[in-house]
Scaffold this active site. Sequence first.
Site, PDB file in Angstrom:
ATOM      1  N   SER A   1       0.805  -1.228   0.000  1.00  0.00           N
ATOM      2  CA  SER A   1       0.000   0.000   0.000  1.00  0.00           C
ATOM      3  C   SER A   1       0.829   1.264   0.000  1.00  0.00           C
ATOM      4  O   SER A   1       0.314   2.338  -0.321  1.00  0.00           O
ATOM      5  CB  SER A   1      -0.934   0.005   1.213  1.00  0.00           C
ATOM      6  OG  SER A   1      -0.203  -0.128   2.423  1.00  0.00           O
TER       7      SER A   1
ATOM      8  N   ASP B   1      -3.708   7.846   7.996  1.00  0.00           N
ATOM      9  CA  ASP B   1      -4.636   6.917   8.623  1.00  0.00           C
ATOM     10  C   ASP B   1      -3.874   6.003   9.578  1.00  0.00           C
ATOM     11  O   ASP B   1      -2.791   6.345  10.026  1.00  0.00           O
ATOM     12  CB  ASP B   1      -5.440   6.147   7.568  1.00  0.00           C
ATOM     13  CG  ASP B   1      -4.585   5.209   6.727  1.00  0.00           C
ATOM     14  OD1 ASP B   1      -3.378   5.048   7.020  1.00  0.00           O
ATOM     15  OD2 ASP B   1      -5.113   4.621   5.769  1.00  0.00           O
TER      16      ASP B   1
ATOM     17  N   HIS C   1      -0.591   4.751   7.188  1.00  0.00           N
ATOM     18  CA  HIS C   1       0.026   5.343   6.003  1.00  0.00           C
ATOM     19  C   HIS C   1       0.346   6.830   6.159  1.00  0.00           C
ATOM     20  O   HIS C   1      -0.467   7.580   6.713  1.00  0.00           O
ATOM     21  CB  HIS C   1      -0.886   5.160   4.793  1.00  0.00           C
ATOM     22  CG  HIS C   1      -1.265   3.737   4.563  1.00  0.00           C
ATOM     23  ND1 HIS C   1      -2.450   3.193   5.028  1.00  0.00           N
ATOM     24  CD2 HIS C   1      -0.611   2.729   3.935  1.00  0.00           C
ATOM     25  CE1 HIS C   1      -2.507   1.916   4.696  1.00  0.00           C
ATOM     26  NE2 HIS C   1      -1.404   1.608   4.036  1.00  0.00           N
TER      27      HIS C   1
END
Length: 371
Positions: A40, A337, A340
Amino acid sequence: MGNICFHLCILISLASFNFLVNCFDIENKVTTTVFVFGDSMFDPGNNNYIMNPSAYKANFEPYGISYFKHPTGRFSDGRLLPDFIAEFANLPMIPSYYQALHNHSINHGVNFASAGAGCLDETYREKVIPLNTQLGNFKIIRKKLLAQLGEKGSKALLSNAVYLFSIGNNDYLRLYDIPDIPSDSSCLAYTTEHEYMNMVMDSLVTVMMEIYKLGGRKFGIQDLLPLGCLPRFRGLALLKKGPHSDCLDELNSVVKKHNLALSQKFKQLKKKLRGFEYSFFSIFDALKELYENPSTYGFKEAKAACCGFGPYRGFGSCKMAEAYELCENVKEHVIFDSYHPTEKAFHHFAQLWWQGNSNVVESQSLKSLLA
């Protein structure tokens, strides 16, 4: 009719010529090409195209709010590190693999990364695109390049390309996390910590060696984040150990061992493999510096996420269905978040890697590798 055909042939020839010019300059030097693999930290939205749980997708607001003004599938408020590297290299934004399959130009590179992916196939199995599958997707793109450029042209492009990796975080996250995303601590039932680390490392190196066999020579790798200090695990540490805890130290201890072994592995590959070049970026140290001295770099909040709920806003995934909190000014935050960084933090990391800051970059700068 003959004139129409003549002009049509000229237009087709010019189009073919322009395509080749996009790949080669007048001195027949291959242009900059970047292939991206990982999780991610690098996923530009590949997970939007696969059937998987929403925990592995960022295709809803408030993701994307700062730059794109809409969610793209990137796990941040805006651009990620590869987006900035492309900008620094004067490249267009590198398309996701699934975009590249649908008429996007591939001569400047393709991004294969998938949120939740690990080095091991069993990491979040059947929910993400694991590294081995990303390699398979790269081979599909390689065949397309071979068809477009021929053997000589595609070989030159692939040998001059840079292969960026951010992978391995999820292989360790699944050992320590708790739902929202289900953990999978059972994988340690049959192995020691050291053996598990070697499994992760061997899986990564095997993929890289396959790329090397296919002509790749230039590799950029970032190590693992200080996972135990992400908002998610600060929150877990607080719940487990009380108000005097900060990071989840046992997780960071494993990560440090992995990162040291990874750095040593690349030094060995440099000695062993002919023509092998690399740039090693310690995002662990770069993020740790932001945690310790946020104001030096223009941040006000380094520990708590911008988006989420609970301690350090470390829980939830910013879904509209959840009663998450959203900070007033995302540019003040290092982390967006539970896991990240923000776009501003990604830009900072990209600058460090591009310039080759000696505190966090080994071997050479990414700029020199892309030269």
